[in-house]
Design a protein around this motif. Structure first.
Motif, mmCIF file in Angstrom:
data_model
loop_
_atom_site.group_PDB
_atom_site.id
_atom_site.type_symbol
_atom_site.label_atom_id
_atom_site.label_comp_id
_atom_site.label_asym_id
_atom_site.label_seq_id
_atom_site.Cartn_x
_atom_site.Cartn_y
_atom_site.Cartn_z
ATOM 1 N N SER A 1 0.819 -1.213 0.000
ATOM 2 C CA SER A 1 0.000 0.000 0.000
ATOM 3 C C SER A 1 0.852 1.261 0.000
ATOM 4 C CB SER A 1 -0.913 0.023 1.237
ATOM 5 O OG SER A 1 -0.132 0.132 2.416
ATOM 6 N N VAL A 2 0.219 2.333 -0.458
ATOM 7 C CA VAL A 2 0.816 3.663 -0.344
ATOM 8 C C VAL A 2 -0.190 4.574 0.336
ATOM 9 C CG1 VAL A 2 2.376 3.525 -2.324
ATOM 10 C CG2 VAL A 2 0.017 4.264 -2.678
ATOM 11 N N ARG A 3 0.337 5.481 1.111
ATOM 12 C CA ARG A 3 -0.519 6.510 1.718
ATOM 13 C C ARG A 3 0.050 7.875 1.368
ATOM 14 N NH1 ARG A 3 2.265 8.421 6.126
ATOM 15 N NH2 ARG A 3 3.831 6.998 7.017
ATOM 16 N N ARG A 4 -0.847 8.826 1.241
ATOM 17 C CA ARG A 4 -0.411 10.185 0.948
ATOM 18 C C ARG A 4 0.233 10.794 2.180
ATOM 19 N NH1 ARG A 4 -5.862 10.225 -0.657
ATOM 20 N NH2 ARG A 4 -6.203 9.896 -2.905
ATOM 21 N N ASP A 5 1.293 11.553 1.951
ATOM 22 C CA ASP A 5 1.952 12.296 3.042
ATOM 23 C C ASP A 5 2.399 13.632 2.461
ATOM 24 O OD1 ASP A 5 3.134 13.105 5.363
ATOM 25 O OD2 ASP A 5 4.887 11.792 5.194
ATOM 26 N N LEU B 1 -3.884 2.284 -2.925
ATOM 27 C CA LEU B 1 -3.937 3.566 -2.234
ATOM 28 C C LEU B 1 -4.738 3.419 -0.948
ATOM 29 C CD1 LEU B 1 -3.364 6.612 -2.218
ATOM 30 C CD2 LEU B 1 -5.515 6.916 -3.488
ATOM 31 N N ASP B 2 -4.099 3.691 0.165
ATOM 32 C CA ASP B 2 -4.741 3.589 1.471
ATOM 33 C C ASP B 2 -5.590 4.834 1.698
ATOM 34 O OD1 ASP B 2 -5.537 3.153 4.034
ATOM 35 O OD2 ASP B 2 -3.523 2.976 4.893
ATOM 36 N N ASP B 3 -6.868 4.730 1.309
ATOM 37 C CA ASP B 3 -7.780 5.874 1.440
ATOM 38 C C ASP B 3 -8.900 5.606 2.430
ATOM 39 O OD1 ASP B 3 -9.187 3.996 0.065
ATOM 40 O OD2 ASP B 3 -9.576 5.203 -1.717
ATOM 41 N N GLY B 4 -8.767 4.518 3.207
ATOM 42 C CA GLY B 4 -9.764 4.208 4.222
ATOM 43 C C GLY B 4 -10.901 3.333 3.752
ATOM 44 N N LYS C 1 -8.116 1.645 -5.062
ATOM 45 C CA LYS C 1 -7.487 1.920 -6.349
ATOM 46 C C LYS C 1 -6.046 1.431 -6.336
ATOM 47 C CE LYS C 1 -8.553 5.716 -8.286
ATOM 48 N NZ LYS C 1 -8.723 7.157 -8.609
ATOM 49 N N VAL C 2 -5.613 0.878 -7.477
ATOM 50 C CA VAL C 2 -4.238 0.413 -7.620
ATOM 51 C C VAL C 2 -3.449 1.468 -8.393
ATOM 52 C CG1 VAL C 2 -2.719 -1.364 -8.582
ATOM 53 C CG2 VAL C 2 -4.916 -2.012 -7.568
ATOM 54 N N LEU C 3 -2.364 1.940 -7.799
ATOM 55 C CA LEU C 3 -1.504 2.940 -8.429
ATOM 56 C C LEU C 3 -0.171 2.305 -8.837
ATOM 57 C CD1 LEU C 3 -2.058 6.027 -6.080
ATOM 58 C CD2 LEU C 3 -3.321 5.384 -8.145
ATOM 59 N N THR C 4 0.491 2.936 -9.797
ATOM 60 C CA THR C 4 1.750 2.411 -10.338
ATOM 61 C C THR C 4 2.867 3.407 -10.070
ATOM 62 O OG1 THR C 4 0.420 1.545 -12.161
ATOM 63 C CG2 THR C 4 2.812 1.366 -12.360
ATOM 64 N N PHE C 5 3.980 2.911 -9.517
ATOM 65 C CA PHE C 5 5.127 3.772 -9.209
ATOM 66 C C PHE C 5 6.398 3.194 -9.841
ATOM 67 C CE2 PHE C 5 2.038 4.606 -5.924
ATOM 68 C CZ PHE C 5 2.131 5.977 -5.707
ATOM 69 N N ASP D 1 8.574 2.068 4.441
ATOM 70 C CA ASP D 1 8.478 3.537 4.441
ATOM 71 C C ASP D 1 9.319 4.160 3.323
ATOM 72 O OD1 ASP D 1 6.733 3.561 6.594
ATOM 73 O OD2 ASP D 1 8.346 3.715 8.077
ATOM 74 N N VAL D 2 9.150 3.634 2.119
ATOM 75 C CA VAL D 2 9.836 4.205 0.958
ATOM 76 C C VAL D 2 9.102 5.479 0.550
ATOM 77 C CG1 VAL D 2 10.601 3.826 -1.410
ATOM 78 C CG2 VAL D 2 10.520 1.909 0.189
ATOM 79 N N ARG D 3 9.804 6.606 0.570
ATOM 80 C CA ARG D 3 9.185 7.891 0.230
ATOM 81 C C ARG D 3 9.285 8.114 -1.276
ATOM 82 N NH1 ARG D 3 7.652 10.349 4.757
ATOM 83 N NH2 ARG D 3 6.934 12.157 3.528
ATOM 84 N N LEU D 4 8.129 8.432 -1.870
ATOM 85 C CA LEU D 4 8.044 8.579 -3.315
ATOM 86 C C LEU D 4 7.438 9.931 -3.664
ATOM 87 C CD1 LEU D 4 6.452 5.078 -3.988
ATOM 88 C CD2 LEU D 4 8.854 5.671 -4.278
ATOM 89 N N GLY D 5 8.168 10.711 -4.463
ATOM 90 C CA GLY D 5 7.617 11.960 -4.962
ATOM 91 C C GLY D 5 6.564 11.694 -6.013
ATOM 92 N N ARG D 6 5.760 12.707 -6.318
ATOM 93 C CA ARG D 6 4.707 12.538 -7.318
ATOM 94 C C ARG D 6 5.300 12.243 -8.695
ATOM 95 N NH1 ARG D 6 -0.485 13.370 -6.452
ATOM 96 N NH2 ARG D 6 -1.927 13.483 -8.219
ATOM 97 N N ASP D 7 6.563 12.617 -8.899
ATOM 98 C CA ASP D 7 7.207 12.348 -10.181
ATOM 99 C C ASP D 7 7.433 10.856 -10.404
ATOM 100 O OD1 ASP D 7 9.085 12.356 -8.050
ATOM 101 O OD2 ASP D 7 10.734 12.671 -9.452
ATOM 102 N N ARG D 8 7.277 10.038 -9.361
ATOM 103 C CA ARG D 8 7.422 8.587 -9.498
ATOM 104 C C ARG D 8 6.073 7.878 -9.662
ATOM 105 N NH1 ARG D 8 12.379 6.502 -8.611
ATOM 106 N NH2 ARG D 8 13.961 7.918 -7.810
#
Length: 404
Positions: free
Chosen positions: A154-158, A186-189, A196-200, A232-239
């Motif tokens: 999962s990914v969560r927005r930060d 996407l961890d949206d609750g 939703k499945v996102l690609t990085f 806890d891999v931090r990913l910018g929106r560019d990824r």
């Protein structure tokens, strides 16, 4: 299409010459896992000018998009050449094809299809020329064929970034990949199965990314397969591929299904390569191996095995010919059709390879005679790109509708 053209046969012979010179002498090292396949693939790219062609193609694509917002890679007329190459390589080292196919056919293609202009410029050049090795990570320990429903990564927005956590397994090229496509929910609750499945896109060496050591496997030993861990891999929106969570560039489920279809039609060419090599080895062995004062090819039970191999060879080759014509017409097989091709060809290759071991007798059980390797590799095709059991479901849904 009912046969290979003269040009295609010349291409096939050139590939066979490369295989005999650059791959067969290293089979033991490849099969033991002590020699990763990447330098051999790069040498093949250089020998046939594939790296230069890829570099030029990507350059034209990217400059075209900058100028007009359009453009695409031109594959017209090259379908036969690609499938011939895949087939010939599969007959000697299936793992090499797997590593190449995942890097170019899945990783690079996903970025090409879904990425922004900046993302394509950032990652495509290295992947297309195989200077960089790609991995495509969707499978997880508890998901298997239930790739989306069982997904826990999962990914969560930060703020303006995302934080990735989870684990992937059975990832081709995972231990050594430079560029990694990762699918995460996407961890949206909401309910986890409906998220939703996102690609990085991740790069080797990122903080929190761990690439496990290669697994020991039954077959496809020349293709390193391993686990990926995300802490806890931090990913910018560019990824985030497409840099959007909504619309065409958002949820990745449809795009993943398209990737599955591409993988499955490729299995037919892989199966043909294994069948061709088993066929060649068995015919030669039947002519030269003697029992009770005569060649074993004179015995009817041996002739029956060879005859069934020939039937399988013709059927799968015709399937590949039909695929080439479909692609040349600018069409793609449906997911159900791709699953049918995968189901039949993988079963045919496995049956032929196991019969090859039987035909060789005790010698067939020895690694020295290579049919043992072909049997192990062929079996993987019944699991690779989705187990054959799930192919039955996709074929039935194509015939009866999605409610089945």
């Amino acid at each position: 299409m009912i046969e290979w053209s003269e040009t295609e046969l010349l291409i096939r012979d050139a590939i066979r010459e490369f295989v005999d010179k650059e791959i067969r002498p290293h089979l033991d090292a490849l099969e033991s896992g002590t020699l990763p396949p990447y330098d051999i693939i790069r040498k093949m790219f250089a020998s046939f000018g594939i790296d230069a062609l890829a570099r030029e193609s990507v350059s034209k694509l990217l400059s075209g998009e900058r100028g007009s917002g359009g453009g695409g890679l031109a594959f017209g007329g090259q379908e036969a050449m690609a499938l011939i190459a895949v087939s010939e390589l599969a007959g000697v080292s299936l793992g090499i094809v797997a590593s190449l196919g995942v890097s170019i056919g899945l990783t690079a293609q996903t970025i090409l299809t879904k990425g922004t202009q900046a993302q394509k410029e950032r990652w495509l050049p290295g992947l297309a020329t195989f200077e960089k090795v790609g991995a495509w990570a969707i499978t997880e320990p508890d998901s298997g064929s239930d790739a989306f429903g069982g997904m826990k990564t999962s990914v969560r927005r930060d703020g303006d970034e995302y934080v990735l956590n989870g684990q992937k397994t059975f990832i081709t090229n995972g231990p050594y990949a430079d560029t990694i496509i990762v699918y995460a929910k996407l961890d949206d609750g909401s309910d986890i199965r409906d998220r939703k499945v996102l690609t990085f896109v991740l790069d080797k060496g990122m903080p929190g990314l761990t690439q496990g050591k290669p697994f020991k496997k039954m077959g496809m030993m020349s293709s390193p397969t391993g686990e990926l861990f995300f802490s806890d891999v931090r990913l910018g929106r560019d990824r985030l591929l497409g840099e959007s969570e909504t619309g065409r560039d958002g949820d990745s489920k449809a795009e993943v299904k398209s990737g599955f279809a591409v993988e499955r039609i490729g299995v037919a060419a892989l199966a043909l390569g294994i069948i061709n090599e088993c066929h060649r080895l068995c015919v030669d062995y039947a002519k030269n191996r003697k029992l009770w004062g005569q060649e074993i090819g004179r015995f009817q039970l041996i002739q029956l095995k060879l005859a069934k191999m020939e039937v399988a060879r013709i059927n799968v080759q015709n399937m590949v010919f039909q695929l080439i014509e479909t692609l040349r017409a600018g069409k793609m097989p449906t997911l159900a059709e791709a699953s049918a091709m995968k189901l039949y060809s993988s079963e045919a290759a496995t049956e032929v390879a196991m019969e090859a071991v039987q035909l060789f007798g005790g010698n067939g059980y020895m690694a020295e005679y290579r049919v043992e390797q072909l049997a192990r590799d062929a079996k993987s095709l019944m699991i690779y790109a989705g187990s054959n059991e799930i192919q039955v479901t996709h074929i039935a849904k194509g015939l009866l509708g999605p409610r089945v």
